[in-house]
Design a protein around this motif. Structure first.
Motif, PDB file in Angstrom:
ATOM      1  N   LYS A 165     -12.856  -8.305  -2.022  1.00  0.00           N
ATOM      2  CA  LYS A 165     -12.513  -7.352  -0.955  1.00  0.00           C
ATOM      3  C   LYS A 165     -11.309  -7.833  -0.155  1.00  0.00           C
ATOM      4  CE  LYS A 165     -17.144  -5.514  -0.583  1.00  0.00           C
ATOM      5  NZ  LYS A 165     -18.390  -5.464   0.182  1.00  0.00           N
ATOM      6  N   ALA A 166     -11.219  -9.140   0.069  1.00  0.00           N
ATOM      7  CA  ALA A 166     -10.045  -9.682   0.767  1.00  0.00           C
ATOM      8  C   ALA A 166      -8.787  -9.504  -0.077  1.00  0.00           C
ATOM      9  CB  ALA A 166     -10.265 -11.159   1.101  1.00  0.00           C
ATOM     10  N   LEU A 167      -8.925  -9.644  -1.398  1.00  0.00           N
ATOM     11  CA  LEU A 167      -7.795  -9.429  -2.303  1.00  0.00           C
ATOM     12  C   LEU A 167      -7.345  -7.966  -2.274  1.00  0.00           C
ATOM     13  CD1 LEU A 167      -5.885 -10.395  -4.546  1.00  0.00           C
ATOM     14  CD2 LEU A 167      -7.725  -9.932  -6.163  1.00  0.00           C
ATOM     15  N   GLN A 168      -8.296  -7.051  -2.324  1.00  0.00           N
ATOM     16  CA  GLN A 168      -7.950  -5.628  -2.259  1.00  0.00           C
ATOM     17  C   GLN A 168      -7.289  -5.271  -0.926  1.00  0.00           C
ATOM     18  OE1 GLN A 168     -11.642  -3.655  -3.022  1.00  0.00           O
ATOM     19  NE2 GLN A 168     -11.579  -4.028  -5.236  1.00  0.00           N
ATOM     20  N   LEU A 169      -7.788  -5.847   0.149  1.00  0.00           N
ATOM     21  CA  LEU A 169      -7.188  -5.593   1.465  1.00  0.00           C
ATOM     22  C   LEU A 169      -5.764  -6.128   1.527  1.00  0.00           C
ATOM     23  CD1 LEU A 169      -7.543  -4.626   4.400  1.00  0.00           C
ATOM     24  CD2 LEU A 169      -8.364  -6.924   4.934  1.00  0.00           C
ATOM     25  N   ALA A 170      -5.535  -7.300   0.943  1.00  0.00           N
ATOM     26  CA  ALA A 170      -4.180  -7.859   0.940  1.00  0.00           C
ATOM     27  C   ALA A 170      -3.239  -7.004   0.094  1.00  0.00           C
ATOM     28  CB  ALA A 170      -4.214  -9.292   0.418  1.00  0.00           C
ATOM     29  N   GLN A 171      -3.732  -6.457  -1.022  1.00  0.00           N
ATOM     30  CA  GLN A 171      -2.899  -5.593  -1.849  1.00  0.00           C
ATOM     31  C   GLN A 171      -2.549  -4.296  -1.132  1.00  0.00           C
ATOM     32  OE1 GLN A 171      -5.354  -5.317  -5.332  1.00  0.00           O
ATOM     33  NE2 GLN A 171      -4.398  -7.092  -6.320  1.00  0.00           N
ATOM     34  N   VAL A 172      -3.491  -3.730  -0.429  1.00  0.00           N
ATOM     35  CA  VAL A 172      -3.220  -2.510   0.347  1.00  0.00           C
ATOM     36  C   VAL A 172      -2.233  -2.805   1.472  1.00  0.00           C
ATOM     37  CG1 VAL A 172      -4.289  -0.838   1.920  1.00  0.00           C
ATOM     38  CG2 VAL A 172      -5.377  -1.372  -0.247  1.00  0.00           C
ATOM     39  N   THR A 173      -2.372  -3.956   2.108  1.00  0.00           N
ATOM     40  CA  THR A 173      -1.449  -4.344   3.171  1.00  0.00           C
ATOM     41  C   THR A 173      -0.030  -4.520   2.630  1.00  0.00           C
ATOM     42  OG1 THR A 173      -3.267  -5.456   4.311  1.00  0.00           O
ATOM     43  CG2 THR A 173      -1.047  -6.027   5.008  1.00  0.00           C
ATOM     44  N   ALA A 174       0.102  -5.123   1.454  1.00  0.00           N
ATOM     45  CA  ALA A 174       1.424  -5.306   0.851  1.00  0.00           C
ATOM     46  C   ALA A 174       2.043  -3.966   0.471  1.00  0.00           C
ATOM     47  CB  ALA A 174       1.326  -6.207  -0.376  1.00  0.00           C
ATOM     48  N   GLU A 175       1.243  -3.060  -0.061  1.00  0.00           N
ATOM     49  CA  GLU A 175       1.746  -1.734  -0.404  1.00  0.00           C
ATOM     50  C   GLU A 175       2.177  -0.978   0.850  1.00  0.00           C
ATOM     51  OE1 GLU A 175       0.194   2.246  -2.779  1.00  0.00           O
ATOM     52  OE2 GLU A 175      -1.041   0.453  -2.752  1.00  0.00           O
ATOM     53  N   ASN A 176       1.404  -1.120   1.912  1.00  0.00           N
ATOM     54  CA  ASN A 176       1.758  -0.488   3.185  1.00  0.00           C
ATOM     55  C   ASN A 176       3.065  -1.056   3.735  1.00  0.00           C
ATOM     56  OD1 ASN A 176       1.580   1.085   5.454  1.00  0.00           O
ATOM     57  ND2 ASN A 176       0.072  -0.217   6.476  1.00  0.00           N
ATOM     58  N   ALA A 177       3.268  -2.365   3.589  1.00  0.00           N
ATOM     59  CA  ALA A 177       4.517  -2.990   4.054  1.00  0.00           C
ATOM     60  C   ALA A 177       5.708  -2.469   3.265  1.00  0.00           C
ATOM     61  CB  ALA A 177       4.415  -4.510   3.937  1.00  0.00           C
ATOM     62  N   ARG A 178       5.534  -2.257   1.945  1.00  0.00           N
ATOM     63  CA  ARG A 178       6.625  -1.696   1.137  1.00  0.00           C
ATOM     64  C   ARG A 178       6.955  -0.273   1.583  1.00  0.00           C
ATOM     65  NH1 ARG A 178       3.584  -3.572  -2.121  1.00  0.00           N
ATOM     66  NH2 ARG A 178       3.542  -4.769  -3.943  1.00  0.00           N
ATOM     67  N   TYR A 179       5.919   0.526   1.839  1.00  0.00           N
ATOM     68  CA  TYR A 179       6.155   1.902   2.295  1.00  0.00           C
ATOM     69  C   TYR A 179       6.850   1.932   3.654  1.00  0.00           C
ATOM     70  CZ  TYR A 179       3.277   3.722  -1.496  1.00  0.00           C
ATOM     71  OH  TYR A 179       2.778   4.051  -2.737  1.00  0.00           O
ATOM     72  N   GLU A 180       6.459   1.018   4.544  1.00  0.00           N
ATOM     73  CA  GLU A 180       7.115   0.949   5.854  1.00  0.00           C
ATOM     74  C   GLU A 180       8.582   0.564   5.704  1.00  0.00           C
ATOM     75  OE1 GLU A 180       4.928  -1.748   8.298  1.00  0.00           O
ATOM     76  OE2 GLU A 180       3.227  -0.396   8.528  1.00  0.00           O
ATOM     77  N   PHE A 181       8.880  -0.338   4.769  1.00  0.00           N
ATOM     78  CA  PHE A 181      10.270  -0.734   4.530  1.00  0.00           C
ATOM     79  C   PHE A 181      11.091   0.454   4.028  1.00  0.00           C
ATOM     80  CE2 PHE A 181      13.504  -2.327   1.526  1.00  0.00           C
ATOM     81  CZ  PHE A 181      14.280  -3.050   2.413  1.00  0.00           C
ATOM     82  N   PHE A 182      10.569   1.183   3.048  1.00  0.00           N
ATOM     83  CA  PHE A 182      11.313   2.315   2.517  1.00  0.00           C
ATOM     84  C   PHE A 182      11.459   3.428   3.557  1.00  0.00           C
ATOM     85  CE2 PHE A 182       9.758   0.640  -1.684  1.00  0.00           C
ATOM     86  CZ  PHE A 182      10.987   0.127  -2.044  1.00  0.00           C
ATOM     87  N   ASP A 183      10.443   3.594   4.405  1.00  0.00           N
ATOM     88  CA  ASP A 183      10.547   4.589   5.474  1.00  0.00           C
ATOM     89  C   ASP A 183      11.617   4.180   6.485  1.00  0.00           C
ATOM     90  OD1 ASP A 183       9.715   6.951   6.900  1.00  0.00           O
ATOM     91  OD2 ASP A 183       8.754   5.584   8.338  1.00  0.00           O
ATOM     92  N   LEU A 184      11.687   2.902   6.799  1.00  0.00           N
ATOM     93  CA  LEU A 184      12.713   2.422   7.723  1.00  0.00           C
ATOM     94  C   LEU A 184      14.106   2.600   7.127  1.00  0.00           C
ATOM     95  CD1 LEU A 184      13.353   0.967  10.403  1.00  0.00           C
ATOM     96  CD2 LEU A 184      13.166  -1.178   9.154  1.00  0.00           C
ATOM     97  N   VAL A 185      14.261   2.301   5.827  1.00  0.00           N
ATOM     98  CA  VAL A 185      15.557   2.498   5.167  1.00  0.00           C
ATOM     99  C   VAL A 185      15.950   3.971   5.215  1.00  0.00           C
ATOM    100  CG1 VAL A 185      16.742   2.428   2.934  1.00  0.00           C
ATOM    101  CG2 VAL A 185      15.410   0.483   3.683  1.00  0.00           C
ATOM    102  N   ARG A 186      15.015   4.843   4.903  1.00  0.00           N
ATOM    103  CA  ARG A 186      15.291   6.280   4.896  1.00  0.00           C
ATOM    104  C   ARG A 186      15.682   6.778   6.285  1.00  0.00           C
ATOM    105  NH1 ARG A 186      12.334  10.546   6.163  1.00  0.00           N
ATOM    106  NH2 ARG A 186      10.506   9.267   6.508  1.00  0.00           N
ATOM    107  N   THR A 187      14.970   6.336   7.301  1.00  0.00           N
ATOM    108  CA  THR A 187      15.258   6.755   8.663  1.00  0.00           C
ATOM    109  C   THR A 187      16.629   6.252   9.123  1.00  0.00           C
ATOM    110  OG1 THR A 187      12.899   6.683   9.143  1.00  0.00           O
ATOM    111  CG2 THR A 187      14.386   6.737  11.030  1.00  0.00           C
ATOM    112  N   LEU A 188      16.924   4.998   8.839  1.00  0.00           N
ATOM    113  CA  LEU A 188      18.210   4.439   9.268  1.00  0.00           C
ATOM    114  C   LEU A 188      19.377   5.062   8.507  1.00  0.00           C
ATOM    115  CD1 LEU A 188      17.293   0.687   9.728  1.00  0.00           C
ATOM    116  CD2 LEU A 188      17.705   2.377  11.503  1.00  0.00           C
TER     117      LEU A 188
END
Length: 146
Positions: free
Chosen positions: A113-136
């Motif tokens: 469960k900790a591994l799955q949570l870390a994978q979801v967190t990493a995917e969320n960080a990638r989405y936040e990065f792409f959203d920031l790039v798109r916005t800027l």
């Protein structure tokens, strides 16, 4: 009188030639301090030098490190203790020594469960990065005069 007039004309021509040379040099100097960039060049510089993007990129690396960390098992802990005070002069006879080893055992699939949570967190960080790039990029393109 004629010679004087010719000298004035030559002087005027020399001054005019010097003035044209100075103006030409001045225009070249003005062109040197002005940089003309196209929109793709500006975007490339903006993306490589923007501190928010660099920080968000490191956030993705941090999330990937958390995935690696969650895959690992906890290390066992070995402990040793020795008493300092004894009544006899020979410290080896009555001295107190303690040894211990402990291992954390995760139950009920907590590691997965900790591994799955870390994978979801990493995917969320990638989405936040792409959203920031798109916005800027959108704000850059909307403020760039065409």
């Amino acid at each position: 009188m004629c010679i004087l007039r010719l000298q004035k004309i030559n002087l005027c021509r020399c001054l005019t030639a010097c003035l044209i040379c100075l103006l030409t040099l001045g225009l070249h100097a003005q062109n040197r301090d002005t940089v003309s960039l196209s929109l793709p060049q500006i975007e490339a510089r903006f993306l490589s030098h923007n501190l928010k993007l660099i920080a968000q990129h490191y956030h993705i690396d941090k999330a990937n490190a958390e995935i690696i960390k969650s895959k690992l098992f906890p290390n066992p802990v070995f402990s040793f203790g020795q008493g300092l005070y004894t009544k006899s002069r020979d410290t080896n006879v009555f001295s107190q020594q303690t040894y211990g080893i402990s291992q954390l055992i995760l139950t009920a699939g907590k590691r997965n469960k900790a591994l799955q949570l870390a994978q979801v967190t990493a995917e969320n960080a990638r989405y936040e990065f792409f959203d920031l790039v798109r916005t800027l990029k959108f704000s850059l393109r909307s403020s760039f005069p065409e």
